[in-house]
Design a protein around this motif. Structure first.
Motif, mmCIF file in Angstrom:
data_model
loop_
_atom_site.group_PDB
_atom_site.id
_atom_site.type_symbol
_atom_site.label_atom_id
_atom_site.label_comp_id
_atom_site.label_asym_id
_atom_site.label_seq_id
_atom_site.Cartn_x
_atom_site.Cartn_y
_atom_site.Cartn_z
ATOM 1 N N LEU A 58 0.824 -1.206 0.000
ATOM 2 C CA LEU A 58 0.000 0.000 0.000
ATOM 3 C C LEU A 58 0.862 1.262 0.000
ATOM 4 C CD1 LEU A 58 -2.802 -0.992 2.532
ATOM 5 C CD2 LEU A 58 -3.025 -0.722 0.054
ATOM 6 N N ARG A 68 2.265 2.034 -3.372
ATOM 7 C CA ARG A 68 1.274 2.530 -4.329
ATOM 8 C C ARG A 68 0.886 3.974 -4.079
ATOM 9 N NH1 ARG A 68 -3.345 -1.737 -4.142
ATOM 10 N NH2 ARG A 68 -1.974 -3.325 -3.345
ATOM 11 N N GLN A 69 1.073 4.467 -2.847
ATOM 12 C CA GLN A 69 0.684 5.831 -2.508
ATOM 13 C C GLN A 69 1.629 6.824 -3.158
ATOM 14 O OE1 GLN A 69 0.699 6.297 1.732
ATOM 15 N NE2 GLN A 69 -1.420 5.668 1.941
#
Length: 164
Positions: free
Chosen positions: A150, A153-154
């Motif tokens: 995550l 991906r940010q």
């Protein structure tokens, strides 16, 4: 006699595991101030999802989420999109290392008791140690891998603002 040693070992191991959580917290706090903490934050004992599945990590996760264990570490909680994932990952790393220290503490005691009392007694101590220290550590590692995905991906807001 063997059954007695096994049951006594499990009982003693369970008691020692609860004490090992405190030993792990103290050891983790000391270790956090060293350069080894950063190296340990990327520790990955079992990288394979198939091996984790075979060990029953998913079932263990279900038990943690659906029992009183979910109330033990409130700092490891994702409440929504505004959650600081880097902070949650740091808390997971700390919990993972604390459990590893606790696991080593109980394993050393079990090794000693295997020679002092009996092999079966020491083996009995290892059973709760695996459930209460090794499995939580492996679960934290799996959750950290998911958080890392995550985080990768940010968009990096600070770097984007610095480049503009």
């Amino acid at each position: 006699m063997m059954a007695n040693h096994l049951l006594t070992g499990i009982t003693f191991g369970l008691s020692l595991c609860i004490i090992s959580w405190m030993v792990g917290i103290l050891g983790g706090a000391l270790l956090q101030k060293t350069s080894y903490f950063e190296k340990l934050s990327h520790l990955n004992l079992i990288p394979s999802k198939a091996v984790n599945r075979a060990l029953g990590i998913e079932q263990f996760k279900w038990v943690v989420k659906n029992s009183f264990f979910r109330f033990l570490n409130q700092s490891i909680r994702v409440e929504g999109k505004r959650t600081d994932l880097a902070s949650v990952r740091h808390q997971m790393t700390l919990a993972e290392i604390n459990h590893l220290i606790g696991f080593l503490f109980v394993a050393a005691a079990a090794w000693y008791q295997s020679f002092n009392v009996s092999f079966v007694f020491g083996l009995g101590m290892i059973i709760p140690n695996v459930i209460l220290n090794a499995y939580p550590s492996l679960l934290q590692q799996e959750n950290k891998r998911r958080i890392d995905q995550l985080l990768n991906r940010q968009p990096r807001h600070n770097e984007d603002a610095a480049l503009a």
